[in-house]
Motif scaffolding. Structure first.
Motif: not given
Length: 211
Positions: A99-102, A189-196, A198-206
């Motif tokens: 997400v950050g590279m975009l 392993a279900r938690l890893s499916r939430l990675a996309p 979470a990746g968006v959310m961390m940039w929204l927090v910034v």
């Protein structure tokens, strides 16, 4: 296309983006530290920002190609059961960087292209400097500039964790061979499916903190 050629092109794009983003961050930090006065000093800073901005636009284009390339590649079956903490963290870091590279190069042209807003500098290309469809009020918004300036902290942190996980995997391969080894601490392993997400959310927090 063979799997080996697909992986080769993906690695080339990966390294071009990695080196390019690091160089862009360093150039941006260096330019920010220069005195912006008048005459030659102002011309020098503007020229460095033009290089920074032009390279950022190029990296954004490469990032889009890389994102599409990853989506077109062969799909691996998702993990089942429980996975090691390192695998789960690696997925989270991957999507954070993805997400950050975009997001980072996208805010750069908006800021620098719609003068006379903050950090204006011309793009070194034959087209118009301005980004089509972006109002000056948005380009000059302090929240947008704060996000672009402060976002490198998160990207740098994710990059460091990414490199450390790579060294960890390499160490484990040398020690235990190619056989998969699950870390002692595991998660579903279900938690890893939430990675996309979470990746968006961390940039929204910034973005929220910058606002």
């Amino acid at each position: 296309m063979s799997r080996d050629r697909y992986i080769l092109i993906a690695r080339i794009l990966h390294w071009v983006l990695s080196i390019g983003m690091i160089a862009e961050i360093l150039l941006g930090l260096y330019s920010d530290g220069l005195p912006y006065g008048a005459g030659q000093a102002a011309a020098r800073v503007t020229f460095l920002y033009s290089i920074h901005k032009t390279a950022g636009v190029a990296l954004l284009a490469i990032a889009i190609v890389f994102a599409l390339w990853l989506q077109l590649g062969p799909r691996r079956p998702g993990p089942e059961g429980r996975i090691g903490w390192d695998h789960a963290l690696g997925r989270l870091v991957y999507w954070g960087l993805f997400v950050g590279m975009l997001a980072i190069p996208l805010t750069g042209p908006i800021l620098h292209g719609n003068g006379p807003s903050w950090g204006y500098a011309p793009i070194l290309w034959p087209w118009n400097d301005r980004v089509p469809g972006v109002p000056d009020a948005f380009a000059a918004n302090r929240s947008v500039s704060a996000f672009h300036v402060q976002s490198w902290w998160l990207f740098a942190g994710l990059s460091i964790v990414h490199v450390l996980l790579w060294f960890r995997r390499r160490h484990l391969r040398r020690r235990f061979g190619t056989a998969p080894r699950i870390a002692r601490l595991t998660v579903s392993a279900r938690l890893s499916r939430l990675a996309p997400f979470a990746g968006v959310m961390m940039w929204l927090v910034v973005a929220a903190l910058a606002a």
